[in-house]
Design a protein around this motif. Structure first.
Motif, PDB file in Angstrom:
ATOM      1  N   SER A  37     -22.251  22.435 -30.892  1.00  0.00           N
ATOM      2  CA  SER A  37     -22.347  22.137 -29.459  1.00  0.00           C
ATOM      3  C   SER A  37     -23.708  22.403 -28.825  1.00  0.00           C
ATOM      4  CB  SER A  37     -21.263  22.854 -28.632  1.00  0.00           C
ATOM      5  OG  SER A  37     -21.640  24.176 -28.342  1.00  0.00           O
ATOM      6  N   LEU A 265     -14.901  25.353 -35.825  1.00  0.00           N
ATOM      7  CA  LEU A 265     -15.303  26.304 -34.784  1.00  0.00           C
ATOM      8  C   LEU A 265     -14.383  26.256 -33.570  1.00  0.00           C
ATOM      9  CD1 LEU A 265     -19.140  25.878 -35.065  1.00  0.00           C
ATOM     10  CD2 LEU A 265     -17.742  27.765 -35.910  1.00  0.00           C
ATOM     11  N   LEU A 266     -13.487  25.271 -33.534  1.00  0.00           N
ATOM     12  CA  LEU A 266     -12.520  25.244 -32.439  1.00  0.00           C
ATOM     13  C   LEU A 266     -11.509  26.376 -32.604  1.00  0.00           C
ATOM     14  CD1 LEU A 266     -11.938  21.407 -32.127  1.00  0.00           C
ATOM     15  CD2 LEU A 266     -13.280  22.887 -30.633  1.00  0.00           C
ATOM     16  N   ASN A 267     -11.421  26.883 -33.822  1.00  0.00           N
ATOM     17  CA  ASN A 267     -10.599  28.052 -34.074  1.00  0.00           C
ATOM     18  C   ASN A 267     -11.374  29.297 -33.614  1.00  0.00           C
ATOM     19  OD1 ASN A 267     -10.018  30.477 -35.705  1.00  0.00           O
ATOM     20  ND2 ASN A 267      -8.405  29.182 -36.574  1.00  0.00           N
ATOM     21  N   GLU A 268     -10.730  30.087 -32.780  1.00  0.00           N
ATOM     22  CA  GLU A 268     -11.449  31.205 -32.163  1.00  0.00           C
ATOM     23  C   GLU A 268     -11.960  32.214 -33.189  1.00  0.00           C
ATOM     24  OE1 GLU A 268      -9.256  33.561 -29.368  1.00  0.00           O
ATOM     25  OE2 GLU A 268     -11.052  33.964 -28.177  1.00  0.00           O
ATOM     26  N   ALA A 271     -15.137  30.821 -34.636  1.00  0.00           N
ATOM     27  CA  ALA A 271     -16.230  30.845 -33.662  1.00  0.00           C
ATOM     28  C   ALA A 271     -16.719  32.275 -33.458  1.00  0.00           C
ATOM     29  CB  ALA A 271     -15.774  30.236 -32.343  1.00  0.00           C
ATOM     30  N   ASP A 272     -15.784  33.212 -33.373  1.00  0.00           N
ATOM     31  CA  ASP A 272     -16.177  34.610 -33.194  1.00  0.00           C
ATOM     32  C   ASP A 272     -16.916  35.124 -34.420  1.00  0.00           C
ATOM     33  OD1 ASP A 272     -15.189  34.648 -30.695  1.00  0.00           O
ATOM     34  OD2 ASP A 272     -13.397  35.840 -31.140  1.00  0.00           O
ATOM     35  N   PHE A 275     -20.396  33.594 -34.134  1.00  0.00           N
ATOM     36  CA  PHE A 275     -21.199  33.937 -32.959  1.00  0.00           C
ATOM     37  C   PHE A 275     -21.006  35.366 -32.460  1.00  0.00           C
ATOM     38  CE2 PHE A 275     -20.836  29.256 -32.540  1.00  0.00           C
ATOM     39  CZ  PHE A 275     -22.181  28.975 -32.659  1.00  0.00           C
ATOM     40  N   ARG A 279     -27.377  37.258 -31.446  1.00  0.00           N
ATOM     41  CA  ARG A 279     -27.555  36.034 -30.697  1.00  0.00           C
ATOM     42  C   ARG A 279     -28.279  34.976 -31.537  1.00  0.00           C
ATOM     43  NH1 ARG A 279     -27.276  36.311 -25.214  1.00  0.00           N
ATOM     44  NH2 ARG A 279     -25.683  37.838 -25.519  1.00  0.00           N
ATOM     45  N   VAL A 280     -27.814  33.741 -31.437  1.00  0.00           N
ATOM     46  CA  VAL A 280     -28.514  32.623 -32.081  1.00  0.00           C
ATOM     47  C   VAL A 280     -29.374  31.962 -31.009  1.00  0.00           C
ATOM     48  CG1 VAL A 280     -28.259  30.487 -33.376  1.00  0.00           C
ATOM     49  CG2 VAL A 280     -26.537  32.293 -33.594  1.00  0.00           C
ATOM     50  N   ASN A 300      -8.606  22.524 -26.599  1.00  0.00           N
ATOM     51  CA  ASN A 300      -9.296  22.739 -27.878  1.00  0.00           C
ATOM     52  C   ASN A 300     -10.655  22.061 -27.902  1.00  0.00           C
ATOM     53  OD1 ASN A 300      -7.406  24.375 -29.136  1.00  0.00           O
ATOM     54  ND2 ASN A 300      -6.155  22.591 -29.620  1.00  0.00           N
ATOM     55  N   VAL A 301     -11.482  22.501 -26.990  1.00  0.00           N
ATOM     56  CA  VAL A 301     -12.782  21.880 -26.844  1.00  0.00           C
ATOM     57  C   VAL A 301     -13.868  22.948 -26.886  1.00  0.00           C
ATOM     58  CG1 VAL A 301     -14.281  20.732 -25.167  1.00  0.00           C
ATOM     59  CG2 VAL A 301     -11.969  19.899 -25.532  1.00  0.00           C
ATOM     60  N   MET A 302     -14.955  22.650 -27.576  1.00  0.00           N
ATOM     61  CA  MET A 302     -16.154  23.468 -27.452  1.00  0.00           C
ATOM     62  C   MET A 302     -17.209  22.564 -26.836  1.00  0.00           C
ATOM     63  SD  MET A 302     -18.533  25.258 -30.358  1.00  0.00           S
ATOM     64  CE  MET A 302     -18.279  27.017 -30.309  1.00  0.00           C
ATOM     65  N   ALA A 303     -17.744  22.991 -25.705  1.00  0.00           N
ATOM     66  CA  ALA A 303     -18.688  22.128 -25.007  1.00  0.00           C
ATOM     67  C   ALA A 303     -19.867  22.933 -24.511  1.00  0.00           C
ATOM     68  CB  ALA A 303     -18.000  21.434 -23.830  1.00  0.00           C
TER      69      ALA A 303
ATOM     70  N   PRO B 283     -23.309  30.521 -27.049  1.00  0.00           N
ATOM     71  CA  PRO B 283     -22.874  29.218 -27.571  1.00  0.00           C
ATOM     72  C   PRO B 283     -22.056  28.467 -26.520  1.00  0.00           C
ATOM     73  CG  PRO B 283     -21.661  31.019 -28.629  1.00  0.00           C
ATOM     74  CD  PRO B 283     -22.714  31.646 -27.766  1.00  0.00           C
ATOM     75  N   GLY B 284     -21.737  27.222 -26.799  1.00  0.00           N
ATOM     76  CA  GLY B 284     -20.964  26.415 -25.855  1.00  0.00           C
ATOM     77  C   GLY B 284     -19.657  27.094 -25.468  1.00  0.00           C
ATOM     78  N   HIS B 285     -19.153  26.756 -24.296  1.00  0.00           N
ATOM     79  CA  HIS B 285     -17.877  27.364 -23.868  1.00  0.00           C
ATOM     80  C   HIS B 285     -16.721  26.740 -24.645  1.00  0.00           C
ATOM     81  CE1 HIS B 285     -17.901  23.832 -21.103  1.00  0.00           C
ATOM     82  NE2 HIS B 285     -16.624  23.836 -21.363  1.00  0.00           N
ATOM     83  N   GLN B 286     -15.604  27.434 -24.659  1.00  0.00           N
ATOM     84  CA  GLN B 286     -14.453  26.916 -25.389  1.00  0.00           C
ATOM     85  C   GLN B 286     -13.214  26.927 -24.516  1.00  0.00           C
ATOM     86  OE1 GLN B 286     -15.333  29.213 -29.379  1.00  0.00           O
ATOM     87  NE2 GLN B 286     -14.226  27.332 -29.823  1.00  0.00           N
ATOM     88  N   ILE B 287     -12.478  25.826 -24.600  1.00  0.00           N
ATOM     89  CA  ILE B 287     -11.191  25.758 -23.919  1.00  0.00           C
ATOM     90  C   ILE B 287     -10.147  25.637 -25.020  1.00  0.00           C
ATOM     91  CG2 ILE B 287      -9.749  24.405 -22.359  1.00  0.00           C
ATOM     92  CD1 ILE B 287     -12.467  23.639 -21.032  1.00  0.00           C
ATOM     93  N   PHE B 288      -9.234  26.575 -25.070  1.00  0.00           N
ATOM     94  CA  PHE B 288      -8.289  26.631 -26.181  1.00  0.00           C
ATOM     95  C   PHE B 288      -7.000  25.900 -25.836  1.00  0.00           C
ATOM     96  CE2 PHE B 288     -11.264  30.114 -26.796  1.00  0.00           C
ATOM     97  CZ  PHE B 288     -11.643  29.895 -28.112  1.00  0.00           C
ATOM     98  N   GLU B 289      -6.082  25.920 -26.807  1.00  0.00           N
ATOM     99  CA  GLU B 289      -4.799  25.211 -26.697  1.00  0.00           C
ATOM    100  C   GLU B 289      -4.108  25.418 -25.342  1.00  0.00           C
ATOM    101  OE1 GLU B 289      -3.650  23.367 -29.315  1.00  0.00           O
ATOM    102  OE2 GLU B 289      -1.831  22.779 -28.227  1.00  0.00           O
TER     103      GLU B 289
END
Lengths: 380, 402
Positions: A37, A265-268, A271-272, A275, A279-280, A300-303, B283-289
């Motif tokens: 993202s 990475l949509l899986n928390e 992602a954790d 990240f 820091r990257v 289920n979005v990373m933006a 990193p980008g924000h995340q919106i979960f299920e």
């Protein structure tokens, strides 16, 4: 932060395995591939080095490096705009016999003069086809404390279908290690096995003076590949140790793998894991926060920042500045920077490269196995 | 190499009416709009208007502000010659002084301005949200051959008596200044943004400094003195978005207006007038299920598993499952835990709203209060923070604060 007596300089090879990525790397190196993202793949290794206290990093670029140079600038975002050390980008040096580096040995030969003039005791070399936040400080400390000639990082890994099928003459060789305890006793070139293997990440730590010697010797002998021509012949005589990376590693060795590693990475937890630590760092774009309007639906979005979501998004990775207009439905997609999805368009299993425009009411779909790929700047 | 114009940015304000938010930081450093601080607006306006030299006058709680501005790089204000400089009060051979008033703050830094020998000096305020082209303002100042110009906004007549008002003729020449008058003769409110010819400004600053009875204030002293001497003073009309965010409710309102740029006119998506800031690097924000987001702005690093409606989440905010966030301004790294309800409020950085706690309430006819929770405060489980509360200390589990 590394001790003074472990002073280390970094070298990154951003083009290794470019050829595994088809269209995604036709205009860029694998290192400058947008990932997760907000980042380019190289951000991870570069940040790892900086976070370990390395402030002298050379990038030996080979081809397609405009996007990488644009991304890195003078290195300020990684705190590498320095008087001492800092970021040192080395493109191929064009002489009468114009030749692009073939293998690490030739690339390193071109910076031998630079390497000789540096003060750092150790060198850590790395590719940039993976995203990980592994601890480089620990790696160097381990190398120093074991008093090894060389320490090579590997990951327990099952090769992707893409890596297994890619013809040997295409692309750079990859290696696996055979271990006896910590010691690497054997190496295989392009192993074709579906089992777990100790995949070489091509992250290597050694003394700067040893590296200079090894590269000079190999170059004189007309050799090109560091793994095949430098490491393998020394396995019997030198203590070369393996170092297993147990951190989260996203290995990007194919388009499908690129897609999957983004999606993971949509899986928390994932992602954790990637990240949660240091820091990257990446190039700043000064986008505003992402806006969700009253017609938005997102799950289920990373933006990243700078997006406008008016439509429906599910299971997606959105890079900076993506605009999903009203009535559009986007599922299982990776949309790179400034992609615009027109009103009423429906996208499923699609990767759009930068600046793609999807016309209103357009249907576009790939499959889980073969995500559709829309090249940079295209309008569909 | 002289500069045509340099900016002096008044950033010493305590912002006492934002108390819970400004206990430990100056008002210009108050976070705003998801990833900005108030001072990003004047600084970005400067660089977008071609002004590359800015003196920032700090006094009250300058630590956060100093660190934030740093070398000015995020605003492209790290320059070989010029750039942004933080100017706190300093000790001189003959005693030292705090900045006594807005004019005194500039007066104590005459030597800074003289290093650049500018023709013009623009005086800016560090507590307004506004996208303004100062180059256009300067063009006006030159066209009118003015010695002093002030940016003015037309305000509704019924509200005019809350402002400092400029009375001007058809040619925009100012004939009178009324400070919060009972009977306004004009509806042109001063925005507190001035352009001076440097020689005039210097002359009046020195005169004012010599007057022991002066409050050393631009509005109360310098402008009346200019009028007294019949200087060439002009009012520059500005009709874009402008908001003084001096109170909790106006700060809340300005944040909410960002959510509807079409209506309010404050568009942060403007590629031609970017607002720059120092970014947190998440990193980008995340919106979960289980997350639902509508009508909101979400910044990098947020994790949303609850409901976010008509709100602004700054970077790194966590909204857990079952939590509801409505009409809220939630600043960086705050955690809103399971089942908590957060509405019509401002929650400062790094606060923790524990499970099932309630902060604020949706406005009713009788009560339109904006609840405020200060930085790093923990609001305990099932605690309740009323709509008019300004919470500066931890709230125990189950406790109610009105």
């Amino acid at each position: 932060m590394l001790d003074n007596n472990m002073s280390t300089l970094g070298i990154i090879f951003p083009n290794t395995y470019d050829k595994t990525m088809s269209e995604l790397t036709s205009n860029r190196s694998i290192a400058s591939l947008p990932f997760a993202s907000r980042y380019r793949v190289i951000d991870f290794m570069l940040s790892n080095m900086v976070n370990a206290g390395i402030s002298n990093v050379s990038i030996i670029v080979k081809r397609n490096y405009h996007s990488l140079l644009d991304h890195l600038g003078n290195g300020r975002e990684w705190d590498l705009a320095r008087k001492k050390g800092g970021l040192n980008i080395v493109p191929p040096f064009s002489r009468d016999d114009v030749q692009v580096y073939n293998g690490r040995v030739q690339g390193l030969t071109s910076i031998l003069g630079f390497l000789r003039s540096q003060k750092e005791e150790y060198v850590v070399m790395s590719d940039a086809f993976y995203a990980t936040t592994m601890d480089i400080q620990k790696l160097v400390e381990t190398h120093v404390s074991t008093n090894a000639y060389m320490t090579c990082v590997y990951k327990r890994y099952k090769l992707s279908a893409n890596a297994l099928t890619i013809p040997q003459e295409k692309g750079d060789p990859y290696y696996s290690y055979e271990l006896d305890g910590d010691r690497i006793t054997g190496m295989q070139i392009n192993p074709k096995t579906e089992d777990y293997l100790n995949l070489a990440m091509n992250i290597t730590v050694m003394k700067r003076t040893d590296l200079i010697q090894a590269v000079s010797d190999a170059y004189v002998a007309g050799q090109t590949h560091f793994g095949r021509d430098v490491i393998m012949p020394k396995l019997a005589t030198e203590r070369i140790l393996g170092y297993e990376v147990t951190d989260y590693v996203a290995v990007i060795d194919g388009v499908k793998e690129y897609f999957d590693e983004n999606m993971k990475l949509l899986n928390e937890q994932n992602a954790d894991a990637l990240f949660g630590g240091n820091r990257v760092h990446t190039k700043i774009r000064d986008d505003n926060p992402t806006r969700y309007t009253d017609t938005a639906f997102a799950k289920n979005v990373m933006a990243a920042d700078g997006c406008v979501i008016e439509g429906k998004v599910e299971n997606c990775i959105l890079f900076r500045g993506v605009h999903i207009k009203k009535g559009a439905v986007v599922r299982n997609c990776v949309l790179m920077q400034d992609t615009v999805v027109g009103e009423g368009a429906v996208l499923e299993y699609v990767i759009t490269d930068k600046n793609v425009t999807v016309s209103p009411n357009q249907d576009l779909s790939g499959t889980n196995i073969f995500p559709a790929l829309v090249p940079k700047g295209k309008t569909v | 190499m002289d500069k045509e114009i340099i900016a002096m940015l008044l950033a010493g304000g305590q912002g006492s009416r934002l108390y819970a938010l400004t206990e430990k930081l100056a008002k210009p450093a108050v976070p705003f709009g998801g990833k900005y601080r108030i001072i990003d607006f004047p600084l970005s306006n400067c660089v977008n208007s071609g002004i590359d030299t800015v003196g920032v006058l700090t006094q009250y709680q300058p630590l956060v502000l100093n660190e934030y501005i740093g070398n000015g790089q995020p605003w492209d204000l790290d320059r070989l010659y010029g750039g942004v400089h933080v100017l706190p009060p300093y000790q001189k051979a003959a005693g030292s002084d705090w900045y006594k008033g807005t004019a005194n703050a500039i007066c104590q830094n005459i030597s800074f301005i003289e290093r650049y020998n500018p023709e013009y000096v623009i005086i800016l305020s560090g507590d307004q949200i506004c996208k303004q082209d100062y180059a256009d303002f300067l063009r006006f100042h030159k066209e009118k051959n003015a010695e002093f110009s002030v940016a003015v906004m037309e305000v509704p007549w019924e509200e005019a008596s809350r402002f400092g008002l400029m009375v001007a003729d058809d040619n925009d020449r100012i004939t009178e200044f009324q400070e919060k008058p009972k009977e306004p003769k004009s509806n042109l409110a001063s925005m507190g943004i001035y352009i001076f010819n440097w020689d005039i400004l210097k002359q009046y600053l020195l005169e004012d400094d010599a007057d022991p009875n002066s409050e050393n204030d631009f509005g109360n002293n310098i402008i009346p003195n200019l009028l007294r001497d019949n200087r060439r003073m002009y009012a520059y009309h500005f009709d874009g978005y402008w908001k003084d965010v001096g109170t909790i409710s106006s700060l809340w309102e300005a944040n909410m207006e960002i959510l509807e740029p079409e209506k309010s006119g404050i568009d942060l998506f403007d590629e031609n007038w970017k607002i720059y800031s120092r970014t947190a690097g998440y990193p980008g924000h995340q919106i979960f299920e289980t997350g639902r987001v509508i009508n909101s702005m979400i910044t990098d690093g947020c994790h949303v598993k609850g409901t976010v409606d008509h709100s602004i989440l700054f970077s790194g905010v966590y909204v857990e499952e079952g939590a509801e966030v409505r009409d809220a301004v939630v600043m960086g790294n705050t955690i809103i835990k399971k089942g908590a309800k957060v509405s019509h409020c401002i929650i400062a950085e790094g606060a923790v709203i524990e499970e099932d706690a309630v902060v604020g309430q949706m406005p009713t006819e009788e009560n339109k209060g904006v609840a405020t929770v200060a930085s790093k405060v923990v609001v305990g489980k099932k605690a309740k923070v009323g709509p008019n509360a300004m919470v500066r200390e931890n709230v125990k589990d189950g406790e109610e604060v009105c």
